[in-house]
Design a protein around this motif. Structure first.
Motif, PDB file in Angstrom:
ATOM      1  N   SER A  57       0.847  -1.192  -0.138  1.00 20.57           N
ATOM      2  CA  SER A  57       0.021   0.171   0.011  1.00 20.57           C
ATOM      3  C   SER A  57       0.778   1.265   0.058  1.00 20.57           C
ATOM      4  N   ILE A  58       0.670   2.102  -1.069  1.00 19.93           N
ATOM      5  CA  ILE A  58       1.391   3.461  -0.945  1.00 19.93           C
ATOM      6  C   ILE A  58       0.552   4.709  -0.908  1.00 19.93           C
ATOM      7  N   ASN A  59       0.885   5.293   0.159  1.00 18.85           N
ATOM      8  CA  ASN A  59       0.063   6.670   0.237  1.00 18.85           C
ATOM      9  C   ASN A  59       0.677   7.826  -0.507  1.00 18.85           C
ATOM     10  N   LEU A  60      -0.120   8.539  -1.441  1.00 20.05           N
ATOM     11  CA  LEU A  60       0.347   9.738  -1.988  1.00 20.05           C
ATOM     12  C   LEU A  60      -0.448  10.899  -1.241  1.00 20.05           C
ATOM     13  N   THR A  61       0.338  11.894  -0.708  1.00 19.36           N
ATOM     14  CA  THR A  61      -0.190  12.869   0.194  1.00 19.36           C
ATOM     15  C   THR A  61      -0.146  14.167  -0.748  1.00 19.36           C
ATOM     16  N   HIS A  62      -1.267  14.934  -0.369  1.00 18.00           N
ATOM     17  CA  HIS A  62      -1.259  16.129  -1.334  1.00 18.00           C
ATOM     18  C   HIS A  62      -2.039  17.276  -0.563  1.00 18.00           C
ATOM     19  N   TYR A  63      -1.576  18.514  -0.666  1.00 17.49           N
ATOM     20  CA  TYR A  63      -1.694  19.629   0.199  1.00 17.49           C
ATOM     21  C   TYR A  63      -3.044  20.367  -0.309  1.00 17.49           C
ATOM     22  N   GLN A 110       1.166  15.482  -8.597  1.00 12.47           N
ATOM     23  CA  GLN A 110       0.755  16.472  -7.324  1.00 12.47           C
ATOM     24  C   GLN A 110      -0.764  16.926  -7.755  1.00 12.47           C
ATOM     25  N   LEU A 111      -1.549  16.671  -6.567  1.00 13.70           N
ATOM     26  CA  LEU A 111      -2.810  17.120  -6.630  1.00 13.70           C
ATOM     27  C   LEU A 111      -3.371  18.174  -5.888  1.00 13.70           C
ATOM     28  N   ASP A 112      -2.191  19.237  -5.476  1.00 17.00           N
ATOM     29  CA  ASP A 112      -2.441  20.109  -4.554  1.00 17.00           C
ATOM     30  C   ASP A 112      -3.367  21.269  -4.832  1.00 17.00           C
ATOM     31  N   ARG A 113      -4.186  21.886  -4.018  1.00 20.20           N
ATOM     32  CA  ARG A 113      -4.997  22.874  -4.235  1.00 20.20           C
ATOM     33  C   ARG A 113      -4.795  23.943  -3.245  1.00 20.20           C
ATOM     34  N   ILE A 136      -6.044  27.698  -7.201  1.00 17.09           N
ATOM     35  CA  ILE A 136      -5.150  27.046  -7.899  1.00 17.09           C
ATOM     36  C   ILE A 136      -5.121  25.575  -7.630  1.00 17.09           C
ATOM     37  N   ASP A 137      -5.537  24.922  -8.608  1.00 17.87           N
ATOM     38  CA  ASP A 137      -5.889  23.397  -8.499  1.00 17.87           C
ATOM     39  C   ASP A 137      -4.994  22.679  -9.453  1.00 17.87           C
ATOM     40  N   PHE A 138      -4.172  21.771  -8.612  1.00 17.76           N
ATOM     41  CA  PHE A 138      -3.365  20.787  -9.708  1.00 17.76           C
ATOM     42  C   PHE A 138      -3.869  19.572 -10.125  1.00 17.76           C
ATOM     43  N   SER A 139      -5.038  19.154  -9.514  1.00 19.61           N
ATOM     44  CA  SER A 139      -5.855  18.127  -9.797  1.00 19.61           C
ATOM     45  C   SER A 139      -6.666  18.253 -11.025  1.00 19.61           C
ATOM     46  N   GLN A 140      -6.519  19.523 -11.874  1.00 16.28           N
ATOM     47  CA  GLN A 140      -7.223  19.786 -13.043  1.00 16.28           C
ATOM     48  C   GLN A 140      -6.400  19.020 -14.089  1.00 16.28           C
ATOM     49  N   PHE A 141      -5.330  18.698 -14.146  1.00 16.97           N
ATOM     50  CA  PHE A 141      -4.436  18.451 -15.239  1.00 16.97           C
ATOM     51  C   PHE A 141      -4.489  16.777 -15.514  1.00 16.97           C
ATOM     52  N   LYS A 142      -4.859  16.379 -16.793  1.00 19.28           N
ATOM     53  CA  LYS A 142      -5.059  14.843 -17.057  1.00 19.28           C
ATOM     54  C   LYS A 142      -3.834  14.040 -17.049  1.00 19.28           C
ATOM     55  N   ASN A 143      -2.551  14.728 -17.011  1.00 10.43           N
ATOM     56  CA  ASN A 143      -1.208  13.850 -16.891  1.00 10.43           C
ATOM     57  C   ASN A 143      -0.165  14.958 -16.303  1.00 10.43           C
ATOM     58  N   GLN A 144       0.922  14.313 -16.196  1.00  4.72           N
ATOM     59  CA  GLN A 144       2.171  15.093 -15.494  1.00  4.72           C
ATOM     60  C   GLN A 144       2.852  15.938 -16.508  1.00  4.72           C
TER      61      GLN A 144
END
Length: 357
Positions: A57-63, A110-113, A136-144
């Protein structure tokens, strides 16, 4: 290599990036991983079979950073002079989005907001606020790749331009607030204003190749207020129980100080607890996922030169009430800070609170 395999390889490469399989690794390693996955034969497990397995299990933490200004009369620096204004506080955080925050223990996905949530939500219409500029929302992007182009200024919309627009709109709103002040009910905001639109909760986990990937969030609420809570409800209605109130006005701070001195008690916290003083706790389960940083507690009991005119000071009393209130309201974590003098100090305080070095 045929055309179909090239298309599949591109898909797998992007999948690796989205799932975080290539965090902190050169892209070549990701390509090797993609080729390995694509070339597996009948000995490999299907995606559905992998979903059912219990693996790593890998946790990816975003702000999720929320600026919550109360926009009360405290924003009038002529009435309440401060070394810094709210615009400078917000700007010092925005300037650290890249590289400090985005690259903290991450390099991809990154999915930071970063957004603004008003303590008095009615002001959105009253001040004609453009909420899209304050987000400002980085989750809007489809890919890196899209995310990187945005950060590096290689796309139509850029991080640099959005930071500037964010800062300008926030400054405009504060300028209006200094001339047209409304009340700020911080108690009601924490009770009902911090909701599912403000708080980011953990996304449904993604299981890929036997590994579970969890996108988690750290919800950091930067509450821009002076510590005095003006709820608009006073007297008996404002205090459902003796010494337990919905507000913490300057007058109530004075009354507590006077009662403490008259009691002859030596320890202020013991006196506070024995006489059941406090702010009525809020009942909001979302607060269990929120870390609250209060900036900046303004001590009205100090002289213009910054010297104490009474003891205990307003700040000492404010911290006592707020600490008890936030703990009983089940806030995940909190910190109460007095006035700061420079943007560098703000940067240090906020980054330390977030754990970004």
């Amino acid at each position: 290599m045929n055309k179909t395999f090239v298309l599949d390889l591109a898909y797998l490469k992007d999948t690796c990036l989205r799932l975080g399989l290539c965090l902190h690794k050169p892209i070549g390693i990701c390509l090797i991983l993609a080729i390995t996955l694509a070339s597996c034969s009948s000995n490999s497990k299907s995606f559905k079979e992998a979903e059912r397995e219990e693996g790593e299990s890998i946790n990816l933490t975003h702000y999720n950073i929320i600026f919550a200004p109360d926009l009360s009369n405290r924003v009038n620096t002529k009435l309440h002079p401060r070394p810094l204004n709210d615009q400078q506080i917000v700007h010092s955080v925005l300037e650290n989005i890249y590289p400090a925050i985005l690259n903290h223990q991450r390099s991809d996905n990154q999915l930071d907001r970063f957004t603004v949530s008003l303590v008095n939500k009615k002001l959105v219409n009253e001040y004609d606020i453009n909420k899209s500029l304050l987000n400002i929302d980085f989750s809007q992007f489809k890919n890196q790749r899209e995310r990187i182009d945005y950060i590096k200024g290689r796309s139509e919309a850029t991080l640099e331009a959005d930071i500037q627009n964010f800062a300008q709109e926030f400054a405009r709103v504060n300028e209006i607030a200094t001339k047209n002040t409304f009340g700020a009910d911080v108690w009601s905001y924490l009770n009902a204003g911090v909701d599912n639109l403000v708080v980011q909760e953990e996304k449904d986990p993604i299981i890929f190749n036997g590994t579970t990937y969890r996108n988690q969030y750290r919800n950091v609420l930067i509450l821009l207020t002076d510590g005095y809570i003006e709820a608009g409800i006073y007297d008996n209605k404002g205090c459902p129980e003796k010494n337990q109130c919905y507000y913490l006005s300057g007058e109530r701070v004075k009354q507590f100080r006077q009662a403490f001195k008259q009691s002859g008690a030596k320890d202020m916290k013991s006196f506070f607890e024995e006489n059941n003083y406090g702010i009525v706790p809020v009942s909001n389960p979302y607060l269990e996922e929120v870390e609250v940083l209060v900036l900046e507690m303004y001590d009205r009991s100090l002289s213009q030169g910054g010297n104490a005119t009474v003891h205990p000071t307003d700040t000492e009393i404010l911290k006592l009430f707020w600490s008890d209130w936030l703990e009983k309201s089940n806030v995940k974590r909190y910190e109460l800070r007095p006035l700061m003098t420079t943007e560098a100090e703000v940067e240090q305080v906020v980054m330390n609170f977030m754990g970004v070095r």
